[in-house]
Design a protein around this motif. Sequence first.
Motif, PDB file in Angstrom:
ATOM      1  N   SER A 333      17.711   6.177  -5.752  1.00  0.00           N
ATOM      2  CA  SER A 333      16.362   5.660  -5.798  1.00  0.00           C
ATOM      3  C   SER A 333      16.178   4.238  -6.275  1.00  0.00           C
ATOM      4  N   SER A 334      14.921   3.779  -6.096  1.00  0.00           N
ATOM      5  CA  SER A 334      14.420   2.727  -6.673  1.00  0.00           C
ATOM      6  C   SER A 334      14.156   2.773  -8.056  1.00  0.00           C
ATOM      7  N   SER A 335      14.019   1.880  -8.980  1.00  0.00           N
ATOM      8  CA  SER A 335      13.582   1.899 -10.277  1.00  0.00           C
ATOM      9  C   SER A 335      12.396   2.830 -10.526  1.00  0.00           C
ATOM     10  N   GLN A 336      12.204   3.131 -11.941  1.00  0.00           N
ATOM     11  CA  GLN A 336      10.970   3.906 -12.133  1.00  0.00           C
ATOM     12  C   GLN A 336       9.626   3.011 -12.003  1.00  0.00           C
ATOM     13  N   ALA A 337       9.864   1.605 -12.341  1.00  0.00           N
ATOM     14  CA  ALA A 337       8.650   0.884 -12.055  1.00  0.00           C
ATOM     15  C   ALA A 337       8.162   0.776 -10.544  1.00  0.00           C
ATOM     16  N   THR A 338       9.230   0.717  -9.717  1.00  0.00           N
ATOM     17  CA  THR A 338       8.879   0.578  -8.205  1.00  0.00           C
ATOM     18  C   THR A 338       8.304   1.746  -7.657  1.00  0.00           C
ATOM     19  N   LEU A 339       8.882   3.018  -7.896  1.00  0.00           N
ATOM     20  CA  LEU A 339       8.296   4.265  -7.402  1.00  0.00           C
ATOM     21  C   LEU A 339       6.967   4.468  -8.026  1.00  0.00           C
ATOM     22  N   GLY A 340       6.624   4.149  -9.302  1.00  0.00           N
ATOM     23  CA  GLY A 340       5.395   4.365  -9.687  1.00  0.00           C
ATOM     24  C   GLY A 340       4.331   3.348  -9.200  1.00  0.00           C
ATOM     25  N   LEU A 341       4.640   2.135  -9.079  1.00  0.00           N
ATOM     26  CA  LEU A 341       3.819   1.231  -8.279  1.00  0.00           C
ATOM     27  C   LEU A 341       3.415   1.715  -7.020  1.00  0.00           C
ATOM     28  N   MET A 342       4.364   2.120  -6.208  1.00  0.00           N
ATOM     29  CA  MET A 342       4.359   2.536  -4.724  1.00  0.00           C
ATOM     30  C   MET A 342       3.676   3.774  -4.676  1.00  0.00           C
ATOM     31  N   LEU A 343       3.598   4.750  -5.577  1.00  0.00           N
ATOM     32  CA  LEU A 343       3.072   5.859  -5.649  1.00  0.00           C
ATOM     33  C   LEU A 343       1.448   5.554  -5.844  1.00  0.00           C
ATOM     34  N   GLY A 344       1.061   4.570  -6.706  1.00  0.00           N
ATOM     35  CA  GLY A 344      -0.126   4.312  -6.983  1.00  0.00           C
ATOM     36  C   GLY A 344      -1.012   3.787  -5.837  1.00  0.00           C
ATOM     37  N   VAL A 345      -0.259   3.041  -4.999  1.00  0.00           N
ATOM     38  CA  VAL A 345      -0.766   2.638  -3.523  1.00  0.00           C
ATOM     39  C   VAL A 345      -0.905   3.542  -2.946  1.00  0.00           C
ATOM     40  N   THR A 346       0.145   4.503  -2.590  1.00  0.00           N
ATOM     41  CA  THR A 346       0.081   5.493  -1.583  1.00  0.00           C
ATOM     42  C   THR A 346      -1.315   6.458  -2.117  1.00  0.00           C
ATOM     43  N   VAL A 347      -1.572   6.686  -3.338  1.00  0.00           N
ATOM     44  CA  VAL A 347      -2.541   7.729  -3.716  1.00  0.00           C
ATOM     45  C   VAL A 347      -3.707   7.123  -3.340  1.00  0.00           C
ATOM     46  N   VAL A 348      -3.950   5.784  -3.118  1.00  0.00           N
ATOM     47  CA  VAL A 348      -5.285   5.347  -2.668  1.00  0.00           C
ATOM     48  C   VAL A 348      -5.092   5.059  -1.164  1.00  0.00           C
ATOM     49  N   LEU A 349      -3.939   4.652  -0.456  1.00  0.00           N
ATOM     50  CA  LEU A 349      -4.245   4.430   1.017  1.00  0.00           C
ATOM     51  C   LEU A 349      -4.031   5.818   1.786  1.00  0.00           C
ATOM     52  N   LEU A 350      -3.096   6.440   1.426  1.00  0.00           N
ATOM     53  CA  LEU A 350      -2.839   7.623   2.313  1.00  0.00           C
ATOM     54  C   LEU A 350      -4.027   8.279   2.843  1.00  0.00           C
ATOM     55  N   PRO A 351      -4.728   8.902   1.649  1.00  0.00           N
ATOM     56  CA  PRO A 351      -6.084   9.503   2.151  1.00  0.00           C
ATOM     57  C   PRO A 351      -7.025   8.739   3.124  1.00  0.00           C
ATOM     58  N   ILE A 352      -6.741   7.406   3.201  1.00  0.00           N
ATOM     59  CA  ILE A 352      -7.713   6.587   4.081  1.00  0.00           C
ATOM     60  C   ILE A 352      -7.119   7.028   5.336  1.00  0.00           C
ATOM     61  N   VAL A 353      -5.564   6.739   5.450  1.00  0.00           N
ATOM     62  CA  VAL A 353      -5.079   7.040   6.866  1.00  0.00           C
ATOM     63  C   VAL A 353      -5.354   8.393   7.456  1.00  0.00           C
ATOM     64  N   LEU A 354      -5.246   9.321   6.412  1.00  0.00           N
ATOM     65  CA  LEU A 354      -5.520  10.706   6.976  1.00  0.00           C
ATOM     66  C   LEU A 354      -6.941  10.769   7.407  1.00  0.00           C
ATOM     67  N   LEU A 355      -7.925  10.486   6.602  1.00  0.00           N
ATOM     68  CA  LEU A 355      -9.384  10.488   7.121  1.00  0.00           C
ATOM     69  C   LEU A 355      -9.531   9.693   8.418  1.00  0.00           C
ATOM     70  N   TYR A 356      -9.038   8.725   8.480  1.00  0.00           N
ATOM     71  CA  TYR A 356      -9.429   7.798   9.669  1.00  0.00           C
ATOM     72  C   TYR A 356      -8.532   8.484  11.064  1.00  0.00           C
ATOM     73  N   THR A 357      -7.465   9.060  10.939  1.00  0.00           N
ATOM     74  CA  THR A 357      -6.560   9.962  11.910  1.00  0.00           C
ATOM     75  C   THR A 357      -7.518  11.159  12.248  1.00  0.00           C
ATOM     76  N   ALA A 358      -8.072  11.773  11.142  1.00  0.00           N
ATOM     77  CA  ALA A 358      -8.971  12.880  11.449  1.00  0.00           C
ATOM     78  C   ALA A 358      -9.973  12.543  12.382  1.00  0.00           C
ATOM     79  N   TRP A 359     -10.711  11.361  11.933  1.00  0.00           N
ATOM     80  CA  TRP A 359     -12.036  10.858  12.758  1.00  0.00           C
ATOM     81  C   TRP A 359     -11.645  10.677  13.991  1.00  0.00           C
ATOM     82  N   VAL A 360     -10.592   9.995  14.247  1.00  0.00           N
ATOM     83  CA  VAL A 360     -10.111   9.457  15.584  1.00  0.00           C
ATOM     84  C   VAL A 360      -9.933  10.683  16.531  1.00  0.00           C
ATOM     85  N   TYR A 361      -9.364  11.587  15.896  1.00  0.00           N
ATOM     86  CA  TYR A 361      -9.145  12.902  16.842  1.00  0.00           C
ATOM     87  C   TYR A 361     -10.317  13.673  17.125  1.00  0.00           C
ATOM     88  N   ARG A 362     -11.346  13.444  16.355  1.00  0.00           N
ATOM     89  CA  ARG A 362     -12.709  14.141  16.376  1.00  0.00           C
ATOM     90  C   ARG A 362     -13.328  13.615  17.543  1.00  0.00           C
TER      91      ARG A 362
END
Length: 380
Positions: A333-362
């Motif tokens: 794996s990458s370093s602990q700092a890299t994994l932690g930073l990416m996880l923080g970005v993912t926690v913010v952006l992934l729900p936006i992607v999921l919500l937008y995808t759900a809206w498009v399908y609707r």
Amino acid sequence: MAFLDYELLRLIWWTLLGVLLIGFAVTDGFDLGVAALLPFIARDDVERRIVINAIAPTWEGNQVWFILGGGAIFAAWPLVYAISFSGFYLAMFLVLAALILRPVAFKYRSKSDSPKWRGRWDWALFVSGPVPALVFGVAVGNVLQGAPFRVDDDLRATYVGGLLGLFTPFTLVCGLLSVAMLVLHGSAWLAVKVERGSIHYRARAFGTVAAVVSLLLFAVGWGFVAAGNGYAVQGSVDPLGPSNPTRMTTVIQQGAWLANYGRHPWMILAPVLGFGGTALALAGILVRREAAALVGSSVAACGIIATVGVSMFPFILPSSIDAHSSLTVWNASSSQATLGLMLGVTVVLLPIVLLYTAWVYRVMFGRVKTAQVVANVDLY
């Protein structure tokens, strides 16, 4: 994410990688399945336009999951990315070439009314379906049986395989299972998305065959995994240790991929979902419950992909020529700092992607109808 220790971060990213791969299979998977069915399920230009417009509004957004999956491997498991993408270079080139044909065919097929012109682009769309599906399955089969690479003491990786070496009886079973699984998913999508008529009934017929083939191939693949060789870590494992595969001792053992199910009985849920989802899809098709069939094919894709992940854990890319070079969740794996930073970005952006995808399908919800396609020349 400094409050999360290294072990937990590695486990989270292993899980997220599986989620992204499953997301790709469930969303873009039915696009690939529909493309594979195009020449067989649509008999004239109007029917082909109906089939194409069943996936046209969403296919481009669905490819985001493929890009996210590749990005996650690059960022979280750089050594895995380096070895797999360089070793499987020609196979990945086939996938990308086939996928590049899809947007070009979407844009150009309607530029002329010539049947020959449209026919050529329809075949380009067809190629963009089964070719990636087959290569993805073959790649997964090679991951299960191990790739021919070694890592030296300076962490320099050497891959010694070739394109033809990727195709073995087991990997071909995996490739054909991938095609059958996605054809089933595409059939279920068409049964939900197009109006009841000739295309709808042909989709159900192809879906029935694909479901039976998927069940048989998944059973055969499970037999290969149960009876064949797998990989096991010998000695103690340090989940907080450095990312260095040369510090871990790995051995090849017959039936080793089944050991996880003994240590963690809950993992049996993955193959149960694979078989159960496929059976649900088949039942939904036979009793004309299209929504149930689509749910079943989605669950089947989740279960089949998850089966690979939980069977191999903690391995991500084992080596068939030097077991000690095998890459795992703990040593690649990458370093602990890299994994932690990416996880923080993912926690913010992934729900936006999921919500937008759900809206498009609707917004795009509803069946594609013949009258709508015939009357609207702006549709593909």
